[in-house]
Design a protein around this motif. Structure first.
Motif, PDB file in Angstrom:
ATOM      1  N   CYS A  65       0.828  -1.204   0.000  1.00  0.00           N
ATOM      2  CA  CYS A  65       0.000   0.000   0.000  1.00  0.00           C
ATOM      3  C   CYS A  65       0.864   1.256   0.000  1.00  0.00           C
ATOM      4  O   CYS A  65       0.553   2.239  -0.681  1.00  0.00           O
ATOM      5  CB  CYS A  65      -0.934  -0.018   1.203  1.00  0.00           C
ATOM      6  SG  CYS A  65      -2.218   1.273   1.168  1.00  0.00           S
ATOM      7  N   GLY A  69       0.471   3.777  -2.870  1.00  0.00           N
ATOM      8  CA  GLY A  69      -0.177   5.023  -2.456  1.00  0.00           C
ATOM      9  C   GLY A  69       0.724   6.231  -2.521  1.00  0.00           C
ATOM     10  O   GLY A  69       0.245   7.356  -2.721  1.00  0.00           O
ATOM     11  N   GLN A  79      -6.444   3.014  -0.786  1.00  0.00           N
ATOM     12  CA  GLN A  79      -6.838   1.902   0.089  1.00  0.00           C
ATOM     13  C   GLN A  79      -6.634   0.563  -0.610  1.00  0.00           C
ATOM     14  O   GLN A  79      -6.983   0.390  -1.780  1.00  0.00           O
ATOM     15  CB  GLN A  79      -8.295   2.018   0.507  1.00  0.00           C
ATOM     16  CG  GLN A  79      -8.715   0.937   1.508  1.00  0.00           C
ATOM     17  CD  GLN A  79     -10.171   1.043   1.928  1.00  0.00           C
ATOM     18  OE1 GLN A  79     -11.053   0.583   1.234  1.00  0.00           O
ATOM     19  NE2 GLN A  79     -10.413   1.673   3.079  1.00  0.00           N
ATOM     20  N   LEU A  80      -6.056  -0.366   0.120  1.00  0.00           N
ATOM     21  CA  LEU A  80      -5.926  -1.754  -0.306  1.00  0.00           C
ATOM     22  C   LEU A  80      -6.857  -2.584   0.556  1.00  0.00           C
ATOM     23  O   LEU A  80      -6.812  -2.490   1.786  1.00  0.00           O
ATOM     24  CB  LEU A  80      -4.479  -2.202  -0.148  1.00  0.00           C
ATOM     25  CG  LEU A  80      -4.082  -3.633  -0.504  1.00  0.00           C
ATOM     26  CD1 LEU A  80      -2.592  -3.697  -0.822  1.00  0.00           C
ATOM     27  CD2 LEU A  80      -4.393  -4.635   0.632  1.00  0.00           C
ATOM     28  N   GLN A  81      -7.701  -3.402  -0.078  1.00  0.00           N
ATOM     29  CA  GLN A  81      -8.639  -4.216   0.693  1.00  0.00           C
ATOM     30  C   GLN A  81      -8.801  -5.582   0.036  1.00  0.00           C
ATOM     31  O   GLN A  81      -8.926  -5.691  -1.183  1.00  0.00           O
ATOM     32  CB  GLN A  81     -10.005  -3.540   0.792  1.00  0.00           C
ATOM     33  CG  GLN A  81     -11.014  -4.337   1.618  1.00  0.00           C
ATOM     34  CD  GLN A  81     -12.303  -3.587   1.864  1.00  0.00           C
ATOM     35  OE1 GLN A  81     -12.415  -2.426   1.519  1.00  0.00           O
ATOM     36  NE2 GLN A  81     -13.279  -4.241   2.457  1.00  0.00           N
ATOM     37  N   VAL A  93      -5.829  -1.775   4.370  1.00  0.00           N
ATOM     38  CA  VAL A  93      -4.719  -0.851   4.634  1.00  0.00           C
ATOM     39  C   VAL A  93      -5.060   0.481   3.985  1.00  0.00           C
ATOM     40  O   VAL A  93      -5.455   0.517   2.815  1.00  0.00           O
ATOM     41  CB  VAL A  93      -3.376  -1.363   4.079  1.00  0.00           C
ATOM     42  CG1 VAL A  93      -2.241  -0.441   4.534  1.00  0.00           C
ATOM     43  CG2 VAL A  93      -3.102  -2.797   4.511  1.00  0.00           C
ATOM     44  N   ASP A  94      -4.914   1.553   4.727  1.00  0.00           N
ATOM     45  CA  ASP A  94      -5.130   2.906   4.213  1.00  0.00           C
ATOM     46  C   ASP A  94      -3.817   3.666   4.160  1.00  0.00           C
ATOM     47  O   ASP A  94      -3.019   3.606   5.117  1.00  0.00           O
ATOM     48  CB  ASP A  94      -6.088   3.698   5.114  1.00  0.00           C
ATOM     49  CG  ASP A  94      -7.537   3.307   4.911  1.00  0.00           C
ATOM     50  OD1 ASP A  94      -7.839   2.658   3.897  1.00  0.00           O
ATOM     51  OD2 ASP A  94      -8.368   3.647   5.776  1.00  0.00           O
ATOM     52  N   ALA A 103      -3.714   0.004   9.355  1.00  0.00           N
ATOM     53  CA  ALA A 103      -4.095  -1.292   8.818  1.00  0.00           C
ATOM     54  C   ALA A 103      -4.765  -2.143   9.890  1.00  0.00           C
ATOM     55  O   ALA A 103      -4.526  -1.976  11.084  1.00  0.00           O
ATOM     56  CB  ALA A 103      -2.872  -2.023   8.268  1.00  0.00           C
ATOM     57  N   LEU A 131      -8.152  -2.135  -5.063  1.00  0.00           N
ATOM     58  CA  LEU A 131      -7.262  -0.997  -4.850  1.00  0.00           C
ATOM     59  C   LEU A 131      -8.044   0.253  -5.225  1.00  0.00           C
ATOM     60  O   LEU A 131      -8.496   0.393  -6.365  1.00  0.00           O
ATOM     61  CB  LEU A 131      -6.005  -1.137  -5.708  1.00  0.00           C
ATOM     62  CG  LEU A 131      -5.158  -2.385  -5.441  1.00  0.00           C
ATOM     63  CD1 LEU A 131      -4.040  -2.504  -6.457  1.00  0.00           C
ATOM     64  CD2 LEU A 131      -4.605  -2.384  -4.026  1.00  0.00           C
TER      65      LEU A 131
END
Length: 326
Positions: A65, A69, A79-81, A93-94, A103, A131
């Motif tokens: 991330c 990012g 953001q990763l999710q 994870v932001d 996270a 993403l």
């Protein structure tokens, strides 16, 4: 910008944690970023006290991330999710530009292998990786989604860039514990390269398998550009321990990998673990619910309790502050 090609200043041996170092290898038409995380990732993982394999997966996600990012040019959020059927069924994870990371993961302890040696692919299982780029109300929100079919985050990132961005990309992630022998401190690191020549034809890659092609049909082969093949071959020599070694500077690592071609580094970008939750944000969220919904949230103590999943901070609110008596 600082050049580390022949005739330039000496490569810095000053190891620094919690930063992103952008770089470029002009002769190979490659740009990239390297990150080293120390206190930031250690704090994120330690406060959640996950089992070790879950911590390693979360650490990899934080590194990925950060690598992705940090490309945001303006204020915004990346953001990763993941949502999957594996032991870790959700991972978030932001990255809040310019430097904040947070996270958390949700996992099923009963599904974790007793020997605690599960790989990232085994922990994730099958599902999807999303993403998301959100650069504020004046910009369009973008989301790319790729399936997770039993692969880890490195392979998923490669598929995302081939599928959504059509940019040849190399990603390497590493997480380690107790590197210095002084305790259970977590460290993480990552390296990302992207092939960005002026000619779009040079970036062409083989198509992804559609999965439903007619029997006997063969995909047209695409020859990989020689410069990109060389860049990947050099990057692939990096060892996990090099990405997490606190005594090895990011500059020295890049010099080891690419000194034959010459590498230019740019101004580093600091990183830190920081949550965006606040009393005001949660109050605003609670006011968005109906009085009946807020009534259902009241606990035995007569308060509405809210605990942030990212940082673990617990806050208590008086229901009367939202629904004062008539």
């Amino acid at each position: 910008m600082t050049s580390m090609s022949s005739g330039s200043r000496a490569v810095s041996d000053l190891g620094r944690d919690d930063l992103i170092l952008p770089f470029a290898i002009a002769p190979l038409d490659v740009r990239g970023r390297v990150t080293r995380l120390g206190a930031a990732v250690d704090h994120i993982l330690t406060k959640h006290a996950y089992p070790d394999p879950v911590s390693r997966l979360v650490g990899e996600a934080v590194v990925l991330c950060a690598l992705l990012g940090s490309s945001l040019k303006t204020d915004g959020r990346f953001q990763l999710q993941t949502r999957t059927d594996g032991p870790v069924d959700m991972l978030v994870v932001d990255f809040d530009a310019p430097d904040r990371l947070r996270a958390f993961a949700r996992y099923d302890a009963d599904k974790l292998a007793s020997d605690h040696r599960m790989t990232a692919a085994e922990l994730l299982g099958h599902g999807h990786l999303a993403l998301t780029i959100d650069q504020g109300p004046d910009m369009s929100r973008y989301q790319g989604v790729v399936p997770l079919d039993g692969q880890g985050l490195e392979a998923a990132a490669d598929q995302y860039f081939r599928q959504s961005e059509q940019i040849p990309t190399f990603v390497r992630l590493a997480v380690a514990q107790n590197v210095t022998g002084s305790g259970t401190e977590w460290r993480a690191g990552g390296l990302m390269l992207q092939f960005l020549p002026e000619s779009e034809d040079r970036k062409r890659q083989a198509d992804l398998d559609p999965g439903d092609a007619p029997e006997g049909m063969q995909a047209q082969p695409v020859d990989e550009d020689d410069a990109w093949s060389e860049a990947k071959a050099l990057a692939a020599t990096v060892e996990d321990h090099e990405l997490v070694d606190p005594t090895l500077s990011s500059e020295r690592l890049l010099y080891r990998l690419f000194h034959e071609r010459g590498v230019n580094v740019f101004e580093p970008q600091n990183l830190r673990d920081a949550c965006r939750c606040s009393q005001e944000r949660i109050e605003t969220m609670l006011r968005s619910f109906t009085p009946a919904e807020r009534h259902d949230m009241i606990g035995p103590d007569g308060k509405i309790g809210v605990t942030c999943e990212f940082c673990g901070t617990h806050r208590a609110f008086n229901p009367a502050d939202f629904d004062p008596p008539n």
